[in-house]
Design a protein around this motif. Structure first.
Motif, PDB file in Angstrom:
ATOM      1  N   LEU A 257      69.553  -8.974  -9.914  1.00  0.00           N
ATOM      2  CA  LEU A 257      69.234  -9.738 -11.118  1.00  0.00           C
ATOM      3  C   LEU A 257      69.094 -11.227 -10.797  1.00  0.00           C
ATOM      4  N   THR A 258      70.011 -11.727  -9.971  1.00  0.00           N
ATOM      5  CA  THR A 258      69.962 -13.139  -9.590  1.00  0.00           C
ATOM      6  C   THR A 258      68.710 -13.447  -8.774  1.00  0.00           C
ATOM      7  N   LEU A 259      68.410 -12.592  -7.801  1.00  0.00           N
ATOM      8  CA  LEU A 259      67.252 -12.828  -6.942  1.00  0.00           C
ATOM      9  C   LEU A 259      65.939 -12.638  -7.698  1.00  0.00           C
ATOM     10  N   ALA A 260      65.938 -11.723  -8.651  1.00  0.00           N
ATOM     11  CA  ALA A 260      64.728 -11.529  -9.463  1.00  0.00           C
ATOM     12  C   ALA A 260      64.435 -12.779 -10.278  1.00  0.00           C
ATOM     13  N   GLY A 261      65.482 -13.397 -10.819  1.00  0.00           N
ATOM     14  CA  GLY A 261      65.292 -14.642 -11.556  1.00  0.00           C
ATOM     15  C   GLY A 261      64.777 -15.749 -10.657  1.00  0.00           C
ATOM     16  N   LEU A 262      65.303 -15.824  -9.425  1.00  0.00           N
ATOM     17  CA  LEU A 262      64.839 -16.823  -8.466  1.00  0.00           C
ATOM     18  C   LEU A 262      63.372 -16.577  -8.101  1.00  0.00           C
ATOM     19  N   ARG A 263      63.014 -15.316  -7.942  1.00  0.00           N
ATOM     20  CA  ARG A 263      61.628 -14.979  -7.600  1.00  0.00           C
ATOM     21  C   ARG A 263      60.672 -15.425  -8.712  1.00  0.00           C
ATOM     22  N   LEU A 264      61.066 -15.193  -9.948  1.00  0.00           N
ATOM     23  CA  LEU A 264      60.242 -15.621 -11.072  1.00  0.00           C
ATOM     24  C   LEU A 264      60.130 -17.143 -11.121  1.00  0.00           C
ATOM     25  N   GLN A 265      61.249 -17.812 -10.931  1.00  0.00           N
ATOM     26  CA  GLN A 265      61.257 -19.277 -10.994  1.00  0.00           C
ATOM     27  C   GLN A 265      60.362 -19.881  -9.911  1.00  0.00           C
ATOM     28  N   ALA A 266      60.388 -19.266  -8.714  1.00  0.00           N
ATOM     29  CA  ALA A 266      59.604 -19.800  -7.614  1.00  0.00           C
ATOM     30  C   ALA A 266      58.167 -19.292  -7.607  1.00  0.00           C
ATOM     31  N   GLY A 267      57.853 -18.331  -8.509  1.00  0.00           N
ATOM     32  CA  GLY A 267      56.510 -17.807  -8.568  1.00  0.00           C
ATOM     33  C   GLY A 267      56.117 -16.994  -7.354  1.00  0.00           C
ATOM     34  N   VAL A 268      57.102 -16.268  -6.771  1.00  0.00           N
ATOM     35  CA  VAL A 268      56.851 -15.483  -5.567  1.00  0.00           C
ATOM     36  C   VAL A 268      56.690 -14.021  -5.958  1.00  0.00           C
ATOM     37  N   PRO A 269      55.582 -13.373  -5.610  1.00  0.00           N
ATOM     38  CA  PRO A 269      55.417 -11.961  -5.932  1.00  0.00           C
ATOM     39  C   PRO A 269      56.348 -11.107  -5.101  1.00  0.00           C
ATOM     40  N   PRO A 270      56.739  -9.939  -5.586  1.00  0.00           N
ATOM     41  CA  PRO A 270      57.608  -9.045  -4.811  1.00  0.00           C
ATOM     42  C   PRO A 270      56.982  -8.696  -3.478  1.00  0.00           C
ATOM     43  N   ALA A 271      57.823  -8.572  -2.454  1.00  0.00           N
ATOM     44  CA  ALA A 271      57.332  -8.184  -1.126  1.00  0.00           C
ATOM     45  C   ALA A 271      56.801  -6.763  -1.174  1.00  0.00           C
TER      46      ALA A 271
END
Length: 219
Positions: free
Chosen positions: A204-218
């Motif tokens: 959950l924490t990393l998913a929020g960081l991914r959204l904030q940074a605009g990084v698509p899932p690997a």
């Protein structure tokens, strides 16, 4: 110093913080209490140096993890490594990064996590908050899961699943109108794996960081 810290860690591992006294440490080393003061000035310094001693091995493991093209995946690997170390040694949670003047390895671990955020499009404040959140999830959850279980579980009288089952049965008996959430999740609670719970919180924490940074899932 190496022998002192190895003995201190041994006492902490065996019986927790209350077991680490200068008298017990001197007895373990076969020396006098006064000789310990050649290496550390206080009990607080001893705790901090023992923590950093253990975290040296954790840092070596983290530094040996392979890099990927996804910094968030790399953060996950580092976080899980630190989590496993603290679950094995719950006393680490109390002293992790308490005094970075003494705990160079703690600071280097923090830096390694932070360097992954430098690969993301974030502001300095967002980077600080991101690493703080990850460390909070790791250390807080590991400390909680590392608490000593009840005596009946420790001595084998009651198994872990049976112990959790007691609470599950009590929760199922609650009024579903008053406790709708508890009724919704009780089957998930009953017999759950602690590490799965940690991994879910980390995701959950990393998913929020991914959204904030605009990084698509690997992929």
């Amino acid at each position: 110093m190496e022998a002192v810290l190895t003995a201190a860690v041994g006492l902490l591992d065996e019986a927790g913080e209350s077991a680490l006294t200068f008298r017990a440490l001197a007895a373990r080393l076969g020396t006098g209490v006064g000789s310990i003061y050649w290496y550390v000035a206080s009990k607080d310094e001893l705790y901090d140096r023992a923590t950093d001693h253990v975290l040296g091995a954790v840092l070596a493991t983290v530094e040996g993890l392979p890099d990927s093209d996804d910094p968030i995946d790399d953060l996950r690997g580092m976080a899980v490594t630190l989590f496993d170390a603290i679950v094995d040694r719950p006393w680490l949670a109390t002293y992790f990064m308490r005094n970075t003047d003494v705990q160079e390895n703690s600071l280097r671990l923090y830096e390694k996590l932070g360097q992954q955020t430098l690969r993301l499009d974030l502001t300095p404040r967002q980077r600080f908050h991101a690493v703080s959140a990850i460390v909070g999830v790791v250390v807080g959850t590991a400390a909680d899961l590392g608490q000593e279980p009840p005596e009946e579980v420790l001595d084998g009288t009651v198994g872990r699943d049976e112990f959790l089952g007691r609470y599950a049965r009590a929760w199922r008996a609650l009024d579903p109108e008053e406790f709708p959430f508890v009724h919704e999740i009780v089957d998930e609670f009953d017999g759950h794996e602690d590490k799965d719970q940690f991994l879910a919180g980390l995701e959950l924490t990393l998913a929020g960081l991914r959204l904030q940074a605009g990084v698509p899932p690997a992929l």
